[in-house]
Design a protein around this motif. Structure first.
Motif, PDB file in Angstrom:
ATOM      1  N   ALA A   1     -73.859   1.817  22.254  1.00 21.48           N
ATOM      2  CA  ALA A   1     -73.274   0.597  21.686  1.00 21.48           C
ATOM      3  C   ALA A   1     -71.784   0.718  21.399  1.00 21.48           C
ATOM      4  O   ALA A   1     -71.199  -0.178  20.804  1.00 21.48           O
ATOM      5  N   ILE A   2     -71.162   1.812  21.816  1.00 19.68           N
ATOM      6  CA  ILE A   2     -69.731   1.975  21.550  1.00 19.68           C
ATOM      7  C   ILE A   2     -68.932   0.850  22.197  1.00 19.68           C
ATOM      8  O   ILE A   2     -68.113   0.188  21.545  1.00 19.68           O
ATOM      9  N   ALA A   3     -69.156   0.623  23.484  1.00 22.71           N
ATOM     10  CA  ALA A   3     -68.369  -0.381  24.201  1.00 22.71           C
ATOM     11  C   ALA A   3     -68.688  -1.798  23.730  1.00 22.71           C
ATOM     12  O   ALA A   3     -67.775  -2.593  23.479  1.00 22.71           O
ATOM     13  N   GLN A   4     -69.964  -2.109  23.600  1.00 23.71           N
ATOM     14  CA  GLN A   4     -70.319  -3.471  23.195  1.00 23.71           C
ATOM     15  C   GLN A   4     -69.853  -3.754  21.770  1.00 23.71           C
ATOM     16  O   GLN A   4     -69.422  -4.854  21.454  1.00 23.71           O
ATOM     17  N   GLY A   5     -69.907  -2.749  20.913  1.00 25.10           N
ATOM     18  CA  GLY A   5     -69.407  -2.913  19.550  1.00 25.10           C
ATOM     19  C   GLY A   5     -67.919  -3.204  19.532  1.00 25.10           C
ATOM     20  O   GLY A   5     -67.432  -4.032  18.765  1.00 25.10           O
ATOM     21  N   ALA A   6     -67.180  -2.519  20.419  1.00 21.32           N
ATOM     22  CA  ALA A   6     -65.728  -2.746  20.511  1.00 21.32           C
ATOM     23  C   ALA A   6     -65.436  -4.159  21.001  1.00 21.32           C
ATOM     24  O   ALA A   6     -64.510  -4.819  20.518  1.00 21.32           O
ATOM     25  N   LEU A   7     -66.235  -4.631  21.963  1.00 22.51           N
ATOM     26  CA  LEU A   7     -66.054  -5.988  22.477  1.00 22.51           C
ATOM     27  C   LEU A   7     -66.293  -7.026  21.381  1.00 22.51           C
ATOM     28  O   LEU A   7     -65.556  -7.999  21.250  1.00 22.51           O
ATOM     29  N   VAL A   8     -67.330  -6.801  20.592  1.00 28.54           N
ATOM     30  CA  VAL A   8     -67.658  -7.724  19.500  1.00 28.54           C
ATOM     31  C   VAL A   8     -66.545  -7.740  18.455  1.00 28.54           C
ATOM     32  O   VAL A   8     -66.100  -8.804  18.021  1.00 28.54           O
ATOM     33  N   SER A   9     -66.103  -6.560  18.057  1.00 31.90           N
ATOM     34  CA  SER A   9     -65.056  -6.494  17.022  1.00 31.90           C
ATOM     35  C   SER A   9     -63.756  -7.120  17.513  1.00 31.90           C
ATOM     36  O   SER A   9     -63.042  -7.779  16.755  1.00 31.90           O
ATOM     37  N   ASP A  10     -63.453  -6.941  18.800  1.00 26.78           N
ATOM     38  CA  ASP A  10     -62.231  -7.519  19.353  1.00 26.78           C
ATOM     39  C   ASP A  10     -62.315  -9.047  19.363  1.00 26.78           C
ATOM     40  O   ASP A  10     -61.354  -9.731  19.015  1.00 26.78           O
ATOM     41  N   THR A  11     -63.477  -9.559  19.744  1.00 23.70           N
ATOM     42  CA  THR A  11     -63.671 -11.009  19.783  1.00 23.70           C
ATOM     43  C   THR A  11     -63.548 -11.618  18.386  1.00 23.70           C
ATOM     44  O   THR A  11     -62.979 -12.695  18.205  1.00 23.70           O
ATOM     45  N   LEU A  12     -64.098 -10.912  17.395  1.00 25.80           N
ATOM     46  CA  LEU A  12     -64.069 -11.413  16.022  1.00 25.80           C
ATOM     47  C   LEU A  12     -62.771 -11.057  15.304  1.00 25.80           C
ATOM     48  O   LEU A  12     -62.526 -11.525  14.181  1.00 25.80           O
ATOM     49  N   GLY A  13     -61.944 -10.230  15.933  1.00 22.93           N
ATOM     50  CA  GLY A  13     -60.685  -9.831  15.311  1.00 22.93           C
ATOM     51  C   GLY A  13     -60.886  -8.969  14.079  1.00 22.93           C
ATOM     52  O   GLY A  13     -60.190  -9.139  13.069  1.00 22.93           O
ATOM     53  N   LEU A  14     -61.826  -8.013  14.181  1.00 26.81           N
ATOM     54  CA  LEU A  14     -62.184  -7.180  13.037  1.00 26.81           C
ATOM     55  C   LEU A  14     -61.938  -5.694  13.300  1.00 26.81           C
ATOM     56  O   LEU A  14     -61.946  -5.252  14.452  1.00 26.81           O
ATOM     57  N   PRO A  15     -61.746  -4.912  12.225  1.00 29.42           N
ATOM     58  CA  PRO A  15     -61.635  -3.468  12.379  1.00 29.42           C
ATOM     59  C   PRO A  15     -62.910  -2.902  13.009  1.00 29.42           C
ATOM     60  O   PRO A  15     -64.004  -3.454  12.820  1.00 29.42           O
ATOM     61  N   TYR A  16     -62.762  -1.797  13.737  1.00 29.12           N
ATOM     62  CA  TYR A  16     -63.900  -1.219  14.454  1.00 29.12           C
ATOM     63  C   TYR A  16     -63.958   0.293  14.280  1.00 29.12           C
ATOM     64  O   TYR A  16     -62.921   0.974  14.287  1.00 29.12           O
ATOM     65  N   VAL A  17     -65.179   0.796  14.142  1.00 29.41           N
ATOM     66  CA  VAL A  17     -65.439   2.237  14.158  1.00 29.41           C
ATOM     67  C   VAL A  17     -66.677   2.476  15.005  1.00 29.41           C
ATOM     68  O   VAL A  17     -67.429   1.536  15.285  1.00 29.41           O
ATOM     69  N   TYR A  18     -66.847   3.713  15.430  1.00 31.33           N
ATOM     70  CA  TYR A  18     -68.152   4.047  16.019  1.00 31.33           C
ATOM     71  C   TYR A  18     -68.690   5.304  15.366  1.00 31.33           C
ATOM     72  O   TYR A  18     -67.940   6.121  14.830  1.00 31.33           O
ATOM     73  N   ILE A  19     -70.004   5.416  15.403  1.00 29.64           N
ATOM     74  CA  ILE A  19     -70.689   6.474  14.668  1.00 29.64           C
ATOM     75  C   ILE A  19     -71.354   7.432  15.629  1.00 29.64           C
ATOM     76  O   ILE A  19     -72.167   7.035  16.471  1.00 29.64           O
ATOM     77  N   ARG A  20     -70.993   8.688  15.525  1.00 31.70           N
ATOM     78  CA  ARG A  20     -71.568   9.721  16.370  1.00 31.70           C
ATOM     79  C   ARG A  20     -72.999  10.045  15.950  1.00 31.70           C
ATOM     80  O   ARG A  20     -73.381   9.825  14.795  1.00 31.70           O
ATOM     81  N   ALA A  21     -73.766  10.612  16.877  1.00 29.89           N
ATOM     82  CA  ALA A  21     -75.118  11.063  16.549  1.00 29.89           C
ATOM     83  C   ALA A  21     -75.054  12.275  15.626  1.00 29.89           C
ATOM     84  O   ALA A  21     -75.861  12.435  14.713  1.00 29.89           O
ATOM     85  N   THR A  22     -74.051  13.131  15.874  1.00 29.37           N
ATOM     86  CA  THR A  22     -73.808  14.316  15.042  1.00 29.37           C
ATOM     87  C   THR A  22     -72.301  14.463  14.862  1.00 29.37           C
ATOM     88  O   THR A  22     -71.519  14.006  15.709  1.00 29.37           O
ATOM     89  N   PRO A  23     -71.866  15.106  13.789  1.00 24.89           N
ATOM     90  CA  PRO A  23     -70.425  15.295  13.587  1.00 24.89           C
ATOM     91  C   PRO A  23     -69.804  16.131  14.698  1.00 24.89           C
ATOM     92  O   PRO A  23     -70.474  16.963  15.319  1.00 24.89           O
ATOM     93  N   LYS A  24     -68.523  15.913  14.967  1.00 25.22           N
ATOM     94  CA  LYS A  24     -67.817  16.754  15.925  1.00 25.22           C
ATOM     95  C   LYS A  24     -67.876  18.199  15.459  1.00 25.22           C
ATOM     96  O   LYS A  24     -67.879  18.487  14.259  1.00 25.22           O
ATOM     97  N   ASP A  25     -67.910  19.121  16.424  1.00 21.78           N
ATOM     98  CA  ASP A  25     -67.998  20.541  16.054  1.00 21.78           C
ATOM     99  C   ASP A  25     -66.627  21.200  15.973  1.00 21.78           C
ATOM    100  O   ASP A  25     -66.512  22.417  15.982  1.00 21.78           O
ATOM    101  N   HIS A  26     -65.571  20.372  15.914  1.00 17.51           N
ATOM    102  CA  HIS A  26     -64.232  20.929  15.795  1.00 17.51           C
ATOM    103  C   HIS A  26     -63.328  19.925  15.072  1.00 17.51           C
ATOM    104  O   HIS A  26     -63.757  18.810  14.759  1.00 17.51           O
ATOM    105  N   GLY A  27     -62.099  20.338  14.812  1.00 15.75           N
ATOM    106  CA  GLY A  27     -61.147  19.444  14.151  1.00 15.75           C
ATOM    107  C   GLY A  27     -61.627  19.009  12.777  1.00 15.75           C
ATOM    108  O   GLY A  27     -62.039  19.823  11.947  1.00 15.75           O
ATOM    109  N   LEU A  28     -61.614  17.689  12.549  1.00 14.07           N
ATOM    110  CA  LEU A  28     -62.012  17.140  11.253  1.00 14.07           C
ATOM    111  C   LEU A  28     -63.517  16.974  11.120  1.00 14.07           C
ATOM    112  O   LEU A  28     -64.015  16.559  10.080  1.00 14.07           O
TER     113      LEU A  28
END
Length: 215
Positions: free
Chosen positions: A78-105
């Motif tokens: 749902a990453i892409a479709q969520g981005a399309l929806v948020s863009d259409t509605l003019g809203l902030p967007y995030v996506y949620i990983r299944a698990t946290p990244k194993d590096h960086g933050l």
């Protein structure tokens, strides 16, 4: 006049985002035997279908949940479709990983949510609901309110309905298993006997085996 759930079901079947094989079942990653396989990411390759789904998701969100403060898509489907929806509605967007990244933050949520925001979560497919509700937990842990989840398709498993109810999450979907069966039967994709097989599978998908197929 056809309802949205039937129109969506027909489109998903047409592009083989949904494939039915009652006589030659698939094996899911969970190990379950299944006469159906769904990959709604295929809709992204068809601009007219992609746009139709986007518009209908936006309409459903505004009509049932009101205007949220942000939209969250569930990885990866749902990453892409969520981005399309948020863009259409003019809203902030995030996506949620299944698990946290194993590096960086080690982010679980990619993007910025502000505590107190009202968030709608976007999914492509609801099966047991387990991964979808993990995403809801992540948004809530960020201090935000999940006002609902909007998805493209659901198998309608009783276990999922129970899980969403227990989690206090309202789930709305554009299409569903029953609408898909009606569309598949009308187009002669499947037979009446196949319909019975597919209904039996949904009653207990975890324990269903091809030997249960009704001939």
């Amino acid at each position: 006049m056809k309802t949205v759930d039937r129109i969506i079901a027909e489109k998903l079947l047409k592009i083989r985002a949904i494939i039915l094989q009652p006589a030659n079942p698939f094996t899911w990653a969970s190990g379950w035997n299944s006469p159906i396989y769904t990959d709604n990411r295929k809709t992204l390759s068809y601009p007219d279908i992609r746009s139709f789904i986007k518009v209908e998701l936006c309409r459903m969100i505004l009509e049932h949940f009101g205007r949220p403060d942000a939209v969250a898509g569930v990885a990866t489907g749902a990453i892409a479709q969520g981005a399309l929806v948020s863009d259409t509605l003019g809203l902030p967007y995030v996506y949620i990983r299944a698990t946290p990244k194993d590096h960086g933050l080690e982010n679980l949520i990619e993007g910025n949510l502000i505590p107190g925001q009202k968030v709608v979560v976007i999914e492509d497919l609801i099966s047991t609901g387990k991964s979808s509700l993990k995403a809801v937990e992540a948004v809530r842990a960020a201090g935000c309110e999940v006002i609902g989840m909007a998805a493209i398709f659901t198998y309608g498993f009783p276990v999922a309905e129970k899980a969403f109810k227990n989690a206090g999450v309202e789930l709305l979907t554009l299409s569903n298993y029953n609408a898909m069966l009606e569309a598949a039967l009308e187009s002669k994709y499947i037979s009446e006997a196949d319909v019975e097989t597919l209904k039996q599978w949904r009653k207990d998908p975890e324990h269903w085996t091809p030997a249960q197929t009704l001939l």
